[in-house]
Enzyme design. Structure first.
Site, short mmCIF file in Angstrom:
data_model
loop_
_atom_site.label_atom_id
_atom_site.label_comp_id
_atom_site.label_asym_id
_atom_site.label_seq_id
_atom_site.Cartn_x
_atom_site.Cartn_y
_atom_site.Cartn_z
CB CYS A 10 -0.91 0.00 1.23
SG CYS A 10 -1.84 1.53 1.40
N1 MHO Z 1 -6.02 -1.85 3.17
C1 MHO Z 1 -6.16 -0.54 2.59
C2 MHO Z 1 -5.24 -0.37 1.41
C3 MHO Z 1 -5.30 0.97 0.83
S1 MHO Z 1 -4.07 1.19 -0.24
C4 MHO Z 1 -4.11 2.68 -0.90
C5 MHO Z 1 -7.58 -0.35 2.15
O1 MHO Z 1 -8.18 -1.33 1.70
O2 MHO Z 1 -8.08 0.75 2.25
O3 MHO Z 1 -4.00 0.17 -1.20
#
Ligand code: MHO
Length: 159
Positions: A10
Site C-alpha cells: 500500500c
Molecule cells: N487496506 C487498505 C489499502 C489501501 S491502499 C491505498 C484499504 O483497503 O483501504 O492500497
C-alpha cells in the site's frame, strides 16, 4: 537530484516512511508499470490493469545514496512475499524497484544480492526500467499526513 520508484505494498505507508528519511526531498504516489493509460485507484484495484501501487522518490544523492535508500526500503517490506504486503493482497501490492537511470541497475542488483543472504526464500521484488507512472488521485497523496492514524502496514513508530 535523482529519482527511483519503489513499490512496497500500500503506497500510503511507503510514502510516509520514505518522506521521513533524510535526503529524500519529494515523494508522489501513483501507479507504475501497468498496461492501461492513466488508471484510477478503482481500475488498479478491480480491473487488473497491471499497475503496482508505487512511490516516486526524489532524493539528493549528496545526502543519501541509492544503496542506503534501498537498505531503508528492505527494512519495511517482505521481499519474498508475492503480491502481498501486510494485510493487502493483490498484484498491485507486489514489491518492485523501477529505475529511470540505467546506471542504477548494477546498484539495485547488488543490493538484492546482499539482501538475499538474509532469507531462505527467494526475493521476488521485481526490478524493471520504469515504463509508466501515473500520479494517484490527490486524496492518496500524503494520505497519512492528511489522515493520521489511517491504515498503515509499515511500523513507523521506530522512526
Ligand atoms: N487496506 C487498505 C489499502 C489501501 S491502499 C491505498 C484499504 O483497503 O483501504 O492500497
Amino acid at each position: 537530484m535523482k529519482e527511483i520508484i519503489l513499490a512496497g505494498g500500500c503506497f500510503w505507508g511507503v510514502e510516509e516512511y520514505m518522506s521521513r528519511i533524510d535526503g529524500i526531498v519529494e515523494t508522489r504516489v501513483g501507479y507504475a508499470n501497468g498496461m492501461t493509460h492513466n488508471p484510477s485507484y478503482e481500475d488498479v484495484c478491480k480491473r487488473n490493469t497491471g499497475h503496482a501501487e508505487a512511490c516516486i522518490v526524489r532524493y539528493d544523492e549528496n545526502i543519501i545514496s541509492l544503496e542506503e535508500l534501498l537498505n531503508r526500503f528492505w527494512k519495511v517490506i517482505d521481499p519474498t512475499s508475492l503480491n502481498k504486503q501486510g494485510g493487502d493482497v493483490g498484484h498491485q501490492y507486489r514489491t518492485g524497484i523501477y529505475y529511470i537511470d540505467d546506471a542504477d541497475l548494477p546498484i539495485i542488483k547488488k543490493s538484492i544480492e546482499e539482501e538475499q543472504k538474509k532469507y531462505n526464500k527467494k526475493i521476488v521484488t521485481e526490478v524493471e526500467p520504469l515504463s509508466c507512472f501515473y500520479d494517484a488521485e490527490e486524496y492518496h497523496q500524503q494520505y497519512l499526513k492528511k489522515n493520521p492514524g489511517g491504515y498503515c502496514h509499515i511500523d513507523l513508530s521506530s522512526m
